[in-house]
Motif scaffolding. Sequence first.
Motif, mmCIF file in Angstrom:
data_model
loop_
_atom_site.group_PDB
_atom_site.id
_atom_site.type_symbol
_atom_site.label_atom_id
_atom_site.label_comp_id
_atom_site.label_asym_id
_atom_site.label_seq_id
_atom_site.Cartn_x
_atom_site.Cartn_y
_atom_site.Cartn_z
ATOM 1 N N ASN A 163 2.206 -2.628 -10.679
ATOM 2 C CA ASN A 163 1.007 -1.693 -10.646
ATOM 3 C C ASN A 163 1.846 -0.829 -9.483
ATOM 4 O OD1 ASN A 163 -0.706 -3.475 -12.025
ATOM 5 N ND2 ASN A 163 -1.115 -4.425 -10.269
ATOM 6 N N SER A 164 2.713 -0.987 -8.828
ATOM 7 C CA SER A 164 3.175 -0.069 -7.621
ATOM 8 C C SER A 164 4.594 0.380 -7.794
ATOM 9 C CB SER A 164 2.612 -0.412 -6.081
ATOM 10 O OG SER A 164 1.312 -0.821 -6.201
ATOM 11 N N ILE A 165 5.327 -0.496 -7.852
ATOM 12 C CA ILE A 165 6.762 -0.423 -7.335
ATOM 13 C C ILE A 165 7.447 0.285 -8.813
ATOM 14 C CG2 ILE A 165 8.964 -1.390 -7.083
ATOM 15 C CD1 ILE A 165 7.509 -3.497 -5.268
ATOM 16 N N ILE A 166 6.915 -0.202 -9.886
ATOM 17 C CA ILE A 166 7.748 0.576 -11.086
ATOM 18 C C ILE A 166 7.191 1.958 -11.195
ATOM 19 C CG2 ILE A 166 7.602 0.465 -13.936
ATOM 20 C CD1 ILE A 166 9.482 -1.779 -12.772
ATOM 21 N N PRO A 167 5.726 2.433 -10.918
ATOM 22 C CA PRO A 167 5.535 3.716 -10.769
ATOM 23 C C PRO A 167 6.021 4.545 -9.796
ATOM 24 C CG PRO A 167 3.575 2.289 -11.303
ATOM 25 C CD PRO A 167 4.788 1.375 -10.952
ATOM 26 N N ALA A 188 14.209 -1.975 -16.398
ATOM 27 C CA ALA A 188 12.976 -0.927 -16.670
ATOM 28 C C ALA A 188 13.780 0.331 -16.811
ATOM 29 C CB ALA A 188 11.753 -0.489 -15.699
ATOM 30 N N GLY A 189 15.050 0.463 -16.399
ATOM 31 C CA GLY A 189 15.942 1.592 -16.721
ATOM 32 C C GLY A 189 15.843 2.347 -15.538
ATOM 33 N N PHE A 245 9.384 3.982 -8.544
ATOM 34 C CA PHE A 245 10.506 4.302 -9.129
ATOM 35 C C PHE A 245 10.631 5.183 -10.415
ATOM 36 C CE2 PHE A 245 11.991 1.113 -6.394
ATOM 37 C CZ PHE A 245 13.228 1.476 -5.678
ATOM 38 N N GLN A 246 9.709 5.281 -11.114
ATOM 39 C CA GLN A 246 9.513 6.389 -12.275
ATOM 40 C C GLN A 246 9.433 7.529 -11.645
ATOM 41 O OE1 GLN A 246 5.992 4.511 -14.275
ATOM 42 N NE2 GLN A 246 7.356 3.725 -16.022
ATOM 43 N N ALA A 247 8.513 7.684 -10.610
ATOM 44 C CA ALA A 247 8.529 9.376 -10.195
ATOM 45 C C ALA A 247 9.648 9.485 -9.435
ATOM 46 C CB ALA A 247 7.252 9.020 -9.118
ATOM 47 N N ILE A 248 10.432 8.603 -8.858
ATOM 48 C CA ILE A 248 11.661 8.970 -8.217
ATOM 49 C C ILE A 248 12.738 9.445 -9.101
ATOM 50 C CG2 ILE A 248 13.780 8.148 -7.009
ATOM 51 C CD1 ILE A 248 12.111 6.051 -5.474
ATOM 52 N N ASN A 249 12.678 8.762 -10.033
ATOM 53 C CA ASN A 249 13.660 9.276 -11.316
ATOM 54 C C ASN A 249 13.253 10.893 -11.955
ATOM 55 O OD1 ASN A 249 15.795 7.123 -12.424
ATOM 56 N ND2 ASN A 249 14.143 6.121 -11.397
ATOM 57 N N LEU A 274 0.766 -1.168 0.087
ATOM 58 C CA LEU A 274 -0.117 -0.002 -0.023
ATOM 59 C C LEU A 274 0.831 1.062 0.082
ATOM 60 C CD1 LEU A 274 -2.781 -1.052 2.658
ATOM 61 C CD2 LEU A 274 -2.838 -0.984 0.096
ATOM 62 N N TYR A 275 2.118 1.175 0.338
ATOM 63 C CA TYR A 275 3.083 2.321 0.659
ATOM 64 C C TYR A 275 3.408 2.950 -0.800
ATOM 65 C CZ TYR A 275 7.114 5.325 1.869
ATOM 66 O OH TYR A 275 7.780 6.277 1.868
ATOM 67 N N PHE A 276 3.623 2.016 -1.702
ATOM 68 C CA PHE A 276 4.361 2.201 -2.860
ATOM 69 C C PHE A 276 3.516 2.753 -3.971
ATOM 70 C CE2 PHE A 276 7.057 -0.553 -0.931
ATOM 71 C CZ PHE A 276 8.422 0.098 -0.775
ATOM 72 N N SER A 277 3.699 4.011 -4.501
ATOM 73 C CA SER A 277 2.772 4.608 -5.546
ATOM 74 C C SER A 277 3.757 5.782 -6.228
ATOM 75 C CB SER A 277 1.524 5.156 -4.969
ATOM 76 O OG SER A 277 1.978 6.409 -4.134
#
Length: 714
Positions: free
Chosen positions: A383-387, A420-421, A389-393, A339-342
């Motif tokens: 659904n959660s972790i890739i988005p 996913a780079g 890390f996308q936001a972090i980058n 639930l934390y990751f978004s």
Amino acid sequence: MDQAVLEVQKWLNTTYGGNSNYSAIKEDGITGGTTVAALIKALQIEIGISSPDGVFGPATMSACPILSSTSGTKNEVYILHGALYCKGYNAGSLSGVYDSTVMYAIEKFQSDAGLTNQDGITTPMIFKAILNTDPYVLISGGDSNIRTIQQNLNRDYSSIIGLIPSDGVYSRSTNVALIKALQHEEGLSTDGFWGDNTKNACPTIPGSRATKRFVLLLQYALYCNGYNPNGFDGLYGNGVKNAVANFQSFVGLSADGYAGPQTWASLLVSYGDKNRKCSVCDCSTTITSEKAATLKANGYQIVGRYLTGKYAMTSSELQTIFSSGLKLLPIFEYGANALYFSSMQGSIDASLASDAALRLGFNDGTTIYFAVDYDALDTDITNSIIPYFQAINYTLSNNGTNYSVGIYGPRNVCSRVAAAGLSTHSFVCDMSSGFSGNLGFKIPSDWSFDQINTITIGSGAGQISIDTDVYSGRDTGVSRVNTNIQSDLVAAANNSGLAKFFGVTFDIAGDPITLINSPVVKAELEYSLGKTMGSDSNKIKFKNGKFEEATFQTAFETISAGLGSNGAVELSTLLAKINNNTELSIEAACTRNSLTITIETETEAEISTEIGTKQTVKITEDLNIELSWDISDTGASIVQAAESALSEVKAFSEEHPVLLPLIVIGIVALVIITAEADAVAGIVTAIVTSAFAVFEEVGAAISWAIAFIYYSTK
């Protein structure tokens, strides 16, 4: 929709709909876990399982019949027929007759699973394998050599492992099967769990125990880990030797080409040999000079520490680490569930991490390891972790910092985020061997650190508990920070906000400043970059002598009116000591034993980066105040404690007069946001009593404010 599956669903509902142990399923012609579970429950009803649950467990296996062409027409054959349909095998019409078509379907399944005895007879083991959704054919993305390994394991060890999927995908079931097969060859109990007995019984290959079966298992394990031995023939040749040496080199072992217990461990369990000598560790403990000496004496070169949170490192700790000859790797961690990751949380965390790193002076290019410390499923990653890390980058590339993104997490999470780079280095939590994302997955190709064990070393003041980490050499860690950045930040913090109000100064380490520290009153001032409180909805704003929220201003005016004309003037005089151009954000809370107030100011400042450019940052200063009492009773001891608290506040306020009005503002804020007013009734009464008795001046303002909390929330 599959018409054959639809027919099976209808037959199940018609045949067992009146049975209290059966629940009707949706008739949609779609194969899935629900239909398979209904078939198992039907079988359990037929064979007399007392509490059918739709799970093919040991009791079902024990009572399961052997079906063949002599079985006649019976419901068990109907169930087998339906299971074959759902598995994708053509078994002819749903007749309940074990005819040649059913036999052919079973023979085809036996061949797909890798069994040499393809006699068309359905044993309990085969029945169980058919009554699930596991594939036994090569699936898209599967590896034909992995499938060969799976089929060979089924062929040689089915009596031990059952029948594992033969789909060409290295997975948990394949990994466990390899361990069980190894244990069988070692003459041990085949429980599938890696332990010291299993490791110690491993043969060294080449060596006197290098039988064909052991070499085959070694070849399988090498291939599953991404190292091709050039065939599965059970012979130790150059292909196996090179594969072993290359694997050893990759995972940080001595690359001698000899597969001993340590190499077997690294092949078959995520943490490998947990007693391996490591040169890197991570911990939640502040590194003192004594603990640093312990780490150095035990051969550690790099230590991982947290950027933020309860276990955050400090500037002074960094200097201790560097002066001791150690390097550092920065870790950022808050959430530990799906639930934390978004995407939104990724943006927040990127800002928090980069602000903390900048404040500590970390230079451009430093890798920050963002943690995913839970057993994340593949769907969680998508659904959660890739988005996240996308936001972090995205946030890091747009906020003026140039920090590199690393990831701490299970193998599958690290590998997918890297693919996913979105990360440059992986810090693998292999110590959590039971994680579904570790067991049955190769170690990521970009791994920098591999966490394998928790140990305690040293004694006395130097004793420390650490997680030991294998080191690949890819990330060499941080050996220094930019003290110019720290100097600029400290200067900016000292020339603005609360530090300027109190006339106190932060030093180069930027550590918190203790204003008051006693059993009844604690007041501490600290600074950071960015925001430290929760969302704006949790804060109360005060500026120009007024609360931003009308409800709070009304409460404030009620208190002022209650003080009378003299008291109101005195309160206004107090508040005038706060610069009217300064905006305060306030959070307050109460428990049965304490009142806690946090007051925050924010200031923008310009600092110089390592490469000489200027960067605008937001400096946050927090004043944390806690008033505590022992309320084991409501007698004189509470009054005495309250008097002591007010005495210390007054004494400090004589030199730093801004503290008292800040406390008053915080207490007024507590009027609305407290949810436990009844719990502090004893405290309120004691403070009101002692305030008037001890201080006829400013004490009255405090007591009326606290009294308002009590009476307005009763």
